[in-house]
Design a protein around this motif. Structure first.
Motif, PDB file in Angstrom:
ATOM      1  N   GLY A 233      35.935  31.465  82.879  1.00  0.00           N
ATOM      2  CA  GLY A 233      37.239  30.872  82.622  1.00  0.00           C
ATOM      3  C   GLY A 233      37.734  31.115  81.216  1.00  0.00           C
ATOM      4  O   GLY A 233      37.074  31.741  80.385  1.00  0.00           O
ATOM      5  N   LYS A 234      38.925  30.620  80.985  1.00  0.00           N
ATOM      6  CA  LYS A 234      39.559  30.625  79.664  1.00  0.00           C
ATOM      7  C   LYS A 234      40.205  29.255  79.515  1.00  0.00           C
ATOM      8  O   LYS A 234      41.426  29.108  79.409  1.00  0.00           O
ATOM      9  CB  LYS A 234      40.590  31.751  79.579  1.00  0.00           C
ATOM     10  N   ASP A 235      39.369  28.225  79.520  1.00  0.00           N
ATOM     11  CA  ASP A 235      39.842  26.873  79.768  1.00  0.00           C
ATOM     12  C   ASP A 235      40.641  26.301  78.598  1.00  0.00           C
ATOM     13  O   ASP A 235      40.219  26.398  77.439  1.00  0.00           O
ATOM     14  CB  ASP A 235      38.669  25.964  80.083  1.00  0.00           C
ATOM     15  N   PRO A 236      41.785  25.680  78.894  1.00  0.00           N
ATOM     16  CA  PRO A 236      42.643  25.107  77.851  1.00  0.00           C
ATOM     17  C   PRO A 236      42.436  23.615  77.658  1.00  0.00           C
ATOM     18  O   PRO A 236      42.027  22.887  78.572  1.00  0.00           O
ATOM     19  CB  PRO A 236      44.048  25.373  78.405  1.00  0.00           C
ATOM     20  N   GLY A 237      42.742  23.159  76.451  1.00  0.00           N
ATOM     21  CA  GLY A 237      42.901  21.739  76.165  1.00  0.00           C
ATOM     22  C   GLY A 237      44.325  21.500  75.692  1.00  0.00           C
ATOM     23  O   GLY A 237      44.917  22.352  75.028  1.00  0.00           O
ATOM     24  N   TYR A 238      44.875  20.339  76.042  1.00  0.00           N
ATOM     25  CA  TYR A 238      46.245  19.994  75.628  1.00  0.00           C
ATOM     26  C   TYR A 238      46.238  18.584  75.073  1.00  0.00           C
ATOM     27  O   TYR A 238      45.896  17.623  75.765  1.00  0.00           O
ATOM     28  CB  TYR A 238      47.201  20.120  76.811  1.00  0.00           C
ATOM     29  N   VAL A 239      46.626  18.446  73.790  1.00  0.00           N
ATOM     30  CA  VAL A 239      46.624  17.166  73.096  1.00  0.00           C
ATOM     31  C   VAL A 239      48.059  16.674  72.961  1.00  0.00           C
ATOM     32  O   VAL A 239      48.892  17.304  72.302  1.00  0.00           O
ATOM     33  CB  VAL A 239      45.968  17.304  71.708  1.00  0.00           C
ATOM     34  N   MET A 240      48.365  15.526  73.572  1.00  0.00           N
ATOM     35  CA  MET A 240      49.715  14.961  73.581  1.00  0.00           C
ATOM     36  C   MET A 240      49.889  13.936  72.454  1.00  0.00           C
ATOM     37  O   MET A 240      48.941  13.578  71.761  1.00  0.00           O
ATOM     38  CB  MET A 240      49.995  14.348  74.952  1.00  0.00           C
ATOM     39  N   GLU A 241      51.110  13.450  72.303  1.00  0.00           N
ATOM     40  CA  GLU A 241      51.472  12.620  71.145  1.00  0.00           C
ATOM     41  C   GLU A 241      50.634  11.345  71.028  1.00  0.00           C
ATOM     42  O   GLU A 241      50.331  10.897  69.922  1.00  0.00           O
ATOM     43  CB  GLU A 241      52.955  12.219  71.197  1.00  0.00           C
ATOM     44  N   ASP A 242      50.280  10.735  72.142  1.00  0.00           N
ATOM     45  CA  ASP A 242      49.593   9.448  72.109  1.00  0.00           C
ATOM     46  C   ASP A 242      48.088   9.583  72.264  1.00  0.00           C
ATOM     47  O   ASP A 242      47.393   8.606  72.567  1.00  0.00           O
ATOM     48  CB  ASP A 242      50.154   8.521  73.192  1.00  0.00           C
ATOM     49  N   ALA A 243      47.561  10.772  72.071  1.00  0.00           N
ATOM     50  CA  ALA A 243      46.127  10.993  72.223  1.00  0.00           C
ATOM     51  C   ALA A 243      45.337  10.281  71.137  1.00  0.00           C
ATOM     52  O   ALA A 243      45.820  10.071  70.018  1.00  0.00           O
ATOM     53  CB  ALA A 243      45.824  12.486  72.183  1.00  0.00           C
ATOM     54  N   PRO A 275      53.635  17.283  66.107  1.00  0.00           N
ATOM     55  CA  PRO A 275      53.379  16.223  65.115  1.00  0.00           C
ATOM     56  C   PRO A 275      51.895  16.026  64.788  1.00  0.00           C
ATOM     57  O   PRO A 275      51.564  15.529  63.722  1.00  0.00           O
ATOM     58  CB  PRO A 275      53.974  14.976  65.768  1.00  0.00           C
ATOM     59  N   LEU A 276      50.998  16.393  65.702  1.00  0.00           N
ATOM     60  CA  LEU A 276      49.564  16.192  65.497  1.00  0.00           C
ATOM     61  C   LEU A 276      48.833  17.468  65.093  1.00  0.00           C
ATOM     62  O   LEU A 276      47.633  17.429  64.785  1.00  0.00           O
ATOM     63  CB  LEU A 276      48.916  15.640  66.774  1.00  0.00           C
ATOM     64  N   PHE A 277      49.523  18.587  65.092  1.00  0.00           N
ATOM     65  CA  PHE A 277      48.858  19.881  64.947  1.00  0.00           C
ATOM     66  C   PHE A 277      48.070  19.993  63.644  1.00  0.00           C
ATOM     67  O   PHE A 277      46.878  20.326  63.642  1.00  0.00           O
ATOM     68  CB  PHE A 277      49.885  21.013  65.053  1.00  0.00           C
ATOM     69  N   ALA A 279      46.951  17.772  61.510  1.00  0.00           N
ATOM     70  CA  ALA A 279      45.830  16.842  61.413  1.00  0.00           C
ATOM     71  C   ALA A 279      44.686  17.271  62.331  1.00  0.00           C
ATOM     72  O   ALA A 279      43.501  17.173  61.965  1.00  0.00           O
ATOM     73  CB  ALA A 279      46.288  15.427  61.764  1.00  0.00           C
ATOM     74  N   PHE A 280      45.036  17.746  63.528  1.00  0.00           N
ATOM     75  CA  PHE A 280      44.008  18.203  64.461  1.00  0.00           C
ATOM     76  C   PHE A 280      43.227  19.365  63.850  1.00  0.00           C
ATOM     77  O   PHE A 280      41.991  19.377  63.854  1.00  0.00           O
ATOM     78  CB  PHE A 280      44.643  18.627  65.790  1.00  0.00           C
ATOM     79  N   VAL A 281      43.942  20.341  63.321  1.00  0.00           N
ATOM     80  CA  VAL A 281      43.281  21.507  62.738  1.00  0.00           C
ATOM     81  C   VAL A 281      42.404  21.105  61.558  1.00  0.00           C
ATOM     82  O   VAL A 281      41.257  21.559  61.423  1.00  0.00           O
ATOM     83  CB  VAL A 281      44.322  22.570  62.316  1.00  0.00           C
ATOM     84  N   GLU A 282      42.910  20.253  60.691  1.00  0.00           N
ATOM     85  CA  GLU A 282      42.139  19.821  59.519  1.00  0.00           C
ATOM     86  C   GLU A 282      40.825  19.163  59.937  1.00  0.00           C
ATOM     87  O   GLU A 282      39.750  19.468  59.390  1.00  0.00           O
ATOM     88  CB  GLU A 282      42.969  18.850  58.688  1.00  0.00           C
ATOM     89  N   LYS A 283      40.894  18.277  60.910  1.00  0.00           N
ATOM     90  CA  LYS A 283      39.692  17.591  61.377  1.00  0.00           C
ATOM     91  C   LYS A 283      38.743  18.560  62.088  1.00  0.00           C
ATOM     92  O   LYS A 283      37.511  18.479  61.938  1.00  0.00           O
ATOM     93  CB  LYS A 283      40.065  16.448  62.319  1.00  0.00           C
ATOM     94  N   ALA A 284      39.296  19.487  62.859  1.00  0.00           N
ATOM     95  CA  ALA A 284      38.472  20.450  63.582  1.00  0.00           C
ATOM     96  C   ALA A 284      37.714  21.362  62.623  1.00  0.00           C
ATOM     97  O   ALA A 284      36.518  21.634  62.807  1.00  0.00           O
ATOM     98  CB  ALA A 284      39.344  21.276  64.527  1.00  0.00           C
ATOM     99  N   VAL A 285      38.402  21.834  61.598  1.00  0.00           N
ATOM    100  CA  VAL A 285      37.774  22.714  60.616  1.00  0.00           C
ATOM    101  C   VAL A 285      36.650  21.983  59.887  1.00  0.00           C
ATOM    102  O   VAL A 285      35.548  22.528  59.690  1.00  0.00           O
ATOM    103  CB  VAL A 285      38.822  23.258  59.625  1.00  0.00           C
ATOM    104  N   ALA A 286      36.890  20.739  59.500  1.00  0.00           N
ATOM    105  CA  ALA A 286      35.857  19.961  58.815  1.00  0.00           C
ATOM    106  C   ALA A 286      34.630  19.783  59.701  1.00  0.00           C
ATOM    107  O   ALA A 286      33.478  19.866  59.224  1.00  0.00           O
ATOM    108  CB  ALA A 286      36.422  18.606  58.402  1.00  0.00           C
TER     109      ALA A 286
END
Length: 460
Positions: A233-243, A275-277, A279-286
């Motif tokens: 697969g090439k499985d996706p994740g999708y993070v919405m505003e209220d996640a 709006p979350l992009f 912050a998500f990337v910063e936390k993921a990289v850390a």
């Protein structure tokens, strides 16, 4: 000279295990034994077959202290994660628990004149071709229900995990499963192809690459042999505003990187609302910068080598191609990265679907992350793939997740979790991910065939 299969350890490139392959005549003998044993095995009471399978599972569990370092040597998974027995046991136990109901005849109707029902009867000889990335859990998905349903099983494991099938067959036979009912084989590609083409098996379950699945279909063409194919697969994740952002980062990045990214249902691309992009990337990289790449036999290692330098080379090529096309790589090369099997995990932004890293299966420790405006854009991107195994949605709104899930071309929709195989649900996919389905009641349906009974009574 006898041809052999060699497991090359990703730890240091040494030969960890070697086994001779069967000749065609020897393989024919294995199939003949399985076919001769099948009727007697199917005639045993269901409760007895269930007990023997569960005893076999427990016998595999008793080997765990040997299995864990063996897996590290064969395919590079760190010993700190303790092997696969929890999932192995969970899947087999669930299939045992539901067997009586799943295999029960379907009553259609009975009156003074007719009795009508549909039975589920075993195919006969089931051939399981298992992969190396989760070698015990992927094999038991089919082995346990196939045996419980009354089939005999011939197991062929990937060369990279050469010893797994040998261990499983030994364990099951040690508790009383007859040797001819569950056999492990070492076969080369030509003999495997010839056996399938000759109609040696009544059902074939293959887990592996798209190319491997295509080879299986070509081999079986015209034989009417049933096929179950899970092809990645090439499985996706999708993070919405209220996640729950922290939970989304922790789960999706773990799903992308665990087992060095070598998971068929691992997350390979992530879409985050704008709006979350950042912050998500910063936390993921850390999070990823905190991983310890190294020898999987070291208890401190959290990320081992890929199973082969060849696999790592493909991931490196995808990363390099993306960066050359304008993507940003966020993880500096780690000291343990040797340019071969030991590969720095990577997070990419600035990616597009024109890049192979967002389209082709990576099967390694890399994930691309893209911002999206809304559900419509996320759905379009998630569906812009040749694969369809799982998708992971992140929102507190269950109804919204169901609406989005209904529009995704996938086999499984996860909400607020990822990378887990629930044995109560059908494990299946669409598009190039393959066809068929394992586990659940549907798994039993695929490992048996319907047989209808239309009985007219003599009334006088």
């Amino acid at each position: 000279m006898t041809k052999t299969l060699k497991c090359i350890s990703p730890i240091d490139g040494s030969v960890f295990a070697e086994r001779p392959v069967l000749s065609r005549a020897e393989a024919d003998g294995v199939v003949a034994k399985a076919r001769a044993a099948q009727a007697g095995w199917a005639a045993r009471p269901l409760a007895e077959r269930i007990r023997l399978v569960l005893d076999g599972v427990a016998a595999v569990g008793a080997m765990n202290d040997e299995v864990v370092p063996e897996l590290a040597h064969m395919m590079g998974r760190p010993v700190r994660y303790g092997g696969e027995f929890r999932g192995f046991n969970e899947r087999a136990s669930h299939m045992a628990e539901i067997a009586e109901d799943a295999l029960a005849p379907i009553a259609v109707g009975e009156d003074a004149t007719f009795k009508r029902y549909i039975k589920r009867v075993p195919h006969g000889v089931v051939f399981v071709v298992a992969p190396w990335n989760y070698p015990y859990m992927t094999a038991i998905n089919t082995v346990a229900p196939a045996l419980i349903a009354g089939n005999t099983v011939i197991l062929k494991h990937a060369t990279q995990t050469l010893l797994v099938g040998e261990r499983m067959a030994r364990a099951f036979q040690s508790v009383g499963v007859p040797e001819d009912v569950f056999q492990n084989v070492f076969l080369d590609h030509d003999t495997t192809t010839d056996l399938i083409g000759a109609g040696a098996f009544d059902f074939v379950n293959f887990t592996g690459s798209v190319g491997g699945g295509q080879a299986m279909e070509r081999a079986a063409a015209g034989t009417f042999t049933g096929l179950g194919l899970e092809l990645g697969g090439k499985d996706p994740g999708y993070v919405m505003e209220d996640a729950d952002l922290d939970a989304a980062v922790e789960t999706l990045i773990d799903a992308a990187m665990f087992n060095t990214g070598q998971c068929c249902c691992g997350i390979e691309r992530i879409y985050v609302v704008e709006p979350l992009f950042d912050a998500f990337v910063e936390k993921a990289v850390a999070l990823v910068k905190g991983y310890k790449l190294g020898n999987p036999l070291d208890p401190e290692t959290t990320l081992g080598p890929m199973a082969s330098p060849r696999f790592a080379a493909e991931v490196r090529a995808q990363i390099a191609g993306a960066v050359q096309a304008g993507a940003t790589a966020h993880i500096p090369t780690m000291a343990e990265d040797d340019g071969a099997a030991y590969l720095t995990p990577q997070i990419l932004t600035g990616v597009t679907h024109d890049m192979s890293v967002m389209r082709d299966e990576s099967f390694g420790p890399v994930v691309g992350i893209m911002p999206v405006k809304d559900d419509a854009e996320a759905i379009a991107l998630m569906n812009d793939s040749d694969y369809g195994l799982t998708a992971s949605l992140w929102t507190a709104d269950v109804a919204r997740a169901e609406r989005v899930g209904d529009r995704i071309e996938t086999g499984t929709v996860f909400l607020n979790r990822a990378d887990y195989l629930d044995p109560g649900l059908c494990w299946t996919g669409c598009k190039n991910t393959g066809r068929g389905g394992g586990l659940s009641v549907i798994g039993y349906h695929n490992l048996t065939r319907p047989k209808s009974y239309h009985l007219k009574k003599v009334t006088g």
